[in-house]
Every structure is written in C-alpha cells, then in structure tokens.
Design a protein around this motif. Structure first.
Motif, PDB file in Angstrom:
ATOM      1  N   ALA A 134      38.374  -4.010 -44.795  1.00 26.91           N
ATOM      2  CA  ALA A 134      38.683  -5.045 -45.783  1.00 26.91           C
ATOM      3  C   ALA A 134      40.158  -4.912 -46.152  1.00 26.91           C
ATOM      4  O   ALA A 134      40.789  -3.892 -45.881  1.00 26.91           O
ATOM      5  N   THR A 168      41.527  -6.307 -52.103  1.00 23.60           N
ATOM      6  CA  THR A 168      40.096  -6.346 -52.417  1.00 23.60           C
ATOM      7  C   THR A 168      39.585  -4.954 -52.751  1.00 23.60           C
ATOM      8  O   THR A 168      38.891  -4.755 -53.759  1.00 23.60           O
ATOM      9  N   LEU A 225      38.223  -3.584 -56.423  1.00 26.97           N
ATOM     10  CA  LEU A 225      36.862  -3.064 -56.563  1.00 26.97           C
ATOM     11  C   LEU A 225      36.864  -1.639 -57.115  1.00 26.97           C
ATOM     12  O   LEU A 225      36.006  -1.273 -57.914  1.00 26.97           O
ATOM     13  N   LYS A 264      30.577  -3.557 -50.673  1.00 27.79           N
ATOM     14  CA  LYS A 264      31.011  -4.792 -51.352  1.00 27.79           C
ATOM     15  C   LYS A 264      32.262  -5.368 -50.693  1.00 27.79           C
ATOM     16  O   LYS A 264      32.341  -6.570 -50.456  1.00 27.79           O
ATOM     17  N   ALA A 265      33.255  -4.530 -50.411  1.00 26.52           N
ATOM     18  CA  ALA A 265      34.506  -5.000 -49.818  1.00 26.52           C
ATOM     19  C   ALA A 265      34.279  -5.599 -48.439  1.00 26.52           C
ATOM     20  O   ALA A 265      34.807  -6.667 -48.120  1.00 26.52           O
ATOM     21  N   GLU A 266      33.464  -4.924 -47.623  1.00 27.72           N
ATOM     22  CA  GLU A 266      33.205  -5.440 -46.276  1.00 27.72           C
ATOM     23  C   GLU A 266      32.368  -6.701 -46.323  1.00 27.72           C
ATOM     24  O   GLU A 266      32.537  -7.597 -45.493  1.00 27.72           O
ATOM     25  N   SER A 267      31.493  -6.821 -47.300  1.00 24.82           N
ATOM     26  CA  SER A 267      30.710  -8.044 -47.486  1.00 24.82           C
ATOM     27  C   SER A 267      31.611  -9.215 -47.880  1.00 24.82           C
ATOM     28  O   SER A 267      31.467 -10.326 -47.361  1.00 24.82           O
ATOM     29  N   ILE A 268      32.548  -8.963 -48.792  1.00 24.06           N
ATOM     30  CA  ILE A 268      33.494 -10.008 -49.204  1.00 24.06           C
ATOM     31  C   ILE A 268      34.337 -10.446 -48.016  1.00 24.06           C
ATOM     32  O   ILE A 268      34.537 -11.642 -47.794  1.00 24.06           O
ATOM     33  N   THR A 269      34.812  -9.488 -47.226  1.00 17.61           N
ATOM     34  CA  THR A 269      35.634  -9.797 -46.060  1.00 17.61           C
ATOM     35  C   THR A 269      34.847 -10.588 -45.027  1.00 17.61           C
ATOM     36  O   THR A 269      35.339 -11.573 -44.487  1.00 17.61           O
ATOM     37  N   SER A 302      32.221 -12.471 -45.522  1.00 14.79           N
ATOM     38  CA  SER A 302      31.973 -13.789 -46.102  1.00 14.79           C
ATOM     39  C   SER A 302      33.218 -14.663 -46.004  1.00 14.79           C
ATOM     40  O   SER A 302      33.155 -15.834 -45.655  1.00 14.79           O
ATOM     41  N   SER A 303      34.372 -14.068 -46.285  1.00 13.67           N
ATOM     42  CA  SER A 303      35.642 -14.792 -46.210  1.00 13.67           C
ATOM     43  C   SER A 303      35.957 -15.204 -44.776  1.00 13.67           C
ATOM     44  O   SER A 303      36.380 -16.324 -44.516  1.00 13.67           O
ATOM     45  N   THR A 340      33.652 -18.110 -43.740  1.00 15.85           N
ATOM     46  CA  THR A 340      34.096 -19.369 -44.338  1.00 15.85           C
ATOM     47  C   THR A 340      35.315 -19.889 -43.610  1.00 15.85           C
ATOM     48  O   THR A 340      35.403 -21.078 -43.307  1.00 15.85           O
TER      49      THR A 340
END
Length: 163
Positions: free
Chosen positions: A12, A16, A20, A146-151, A153-154, A157
């Motif tokens: 990530a 981010t 976190l 959490k960080a890898e999930s946000i990345t 997801s980003s 998208t």
C-alpha cells in the motif's frame, strides 16, 4: 531498557499506512482483546504532533491507564510517542515509514523500562517483552490488512473507470 524492533511490509502507499498507524479508532479495533479504549485527550480520528491520548485497557487481569504524547511527526515518514503517565518507568515508540519497491515498510522501534529495578528487568525478560511484541504484531496485522484492502479497492475502481 528493553527494545522491540519490527518491520512490516505492506502492499500500500505510504500515506495510507501512515494514517492508519496513527488512527485512534483502528488502534482500539486492534486491541479489542484487552478492551483498550481512548478515554482522554484525542479519543478518535488521526492523532497529531503534540497531542496526547489516554488509553484504558485490561492487561494481566488489571485495568490500567497509559497517557502518551506524540513528541515528533514528519508526515508521512515518522512519528514518535512517549509515555507521559502510566505503569512503565519509561516507554517510547518510534513509527517509521519507507516506500521500497512498491511496498511501504513500517518499522516499529518500541523501547520500554519496567519499574521495580531488578524485579522489573526479570519480568521483562521472562514475560513482558514477548507479550508486548505480540500486542504490536496484532496491531500491525490489522494495519496491513486494512491498508492492502484500501489499495486493492482503489486499484479496482481505477481499473473499472479505465475500461
């Protein structure tokens, strides 16, 4: 003084992971086993330089309070917190962030000293250092997830928009 050194590789971006790591709400989530709760100072959101937070948690069967202050911060590369009040003789936690080969390397340098002289040193060696290391590893696992999930997801998208 006892020292714990950990490196966590996270897929990530630096900002981010940095955010976190200083997020009070995420910290409380990662410490649910000890019922840790921010009860004074900054009690939610992102802690900033010169702010304090007082934590109340159950460790070794006893509720304890610990107040720490962010004594330095260089966004998004590092921040350091130090105990202002609590059960330790001293406690200092450096959080260092580097971007290496597409990953953020999150480094924890956690230094602490127990009270009670030689008895405290023995307790550190026999039990406390390992207990605190596992406590930090649990926190770091949640930050990584959490960080890898946000990345992810980003990236999904961005890919969907590009097609």
């Amino acid at each position: 003084m006892s020292r714990i050194y950990l490196e966590t590789y996270i897929n990530a971006d630096l900002q981010t992971v940095f955010d976190l790591a200083r997020n009070i709400d995420l910290h409380q989530e990662s410490t649910s086993k000890t019922h840790e709760k921010a009860i004074a100072g900054r009690t939610s959101g992102l802690i900033e330089e010169n702010e304090t937070v007082t934590w109340r948690a159950k460790h070794l069967g006893v509720y304890q309070n610990l107040t720490t202050k962010i004594i330095s911060m260089e966004k998004p590369h590092q921040f350091t917190d130090e105990m202002q009040k609590g059960a330790f003789k001293s406690l200092r936690h450096q959080h260092i962030f580097r971007y290496v080969n597409g990953n953020t390397v999150m480094t924890d340098i956690f230094e602490f000293e127990s009270p009670l002289g030689i008895i405290g040193k023995g307790f550190n060696t026999i039990f406390l250092k390992n207990y605190l290391k596992n406590f930090l590893l649990e926190r770091n696992r949640l930050i990584k997830t959490k960080a890898e999930s946000i990345t992810a997801s980003s990236n999904l998208t961005s890919h969907e928009v590009a097609t």
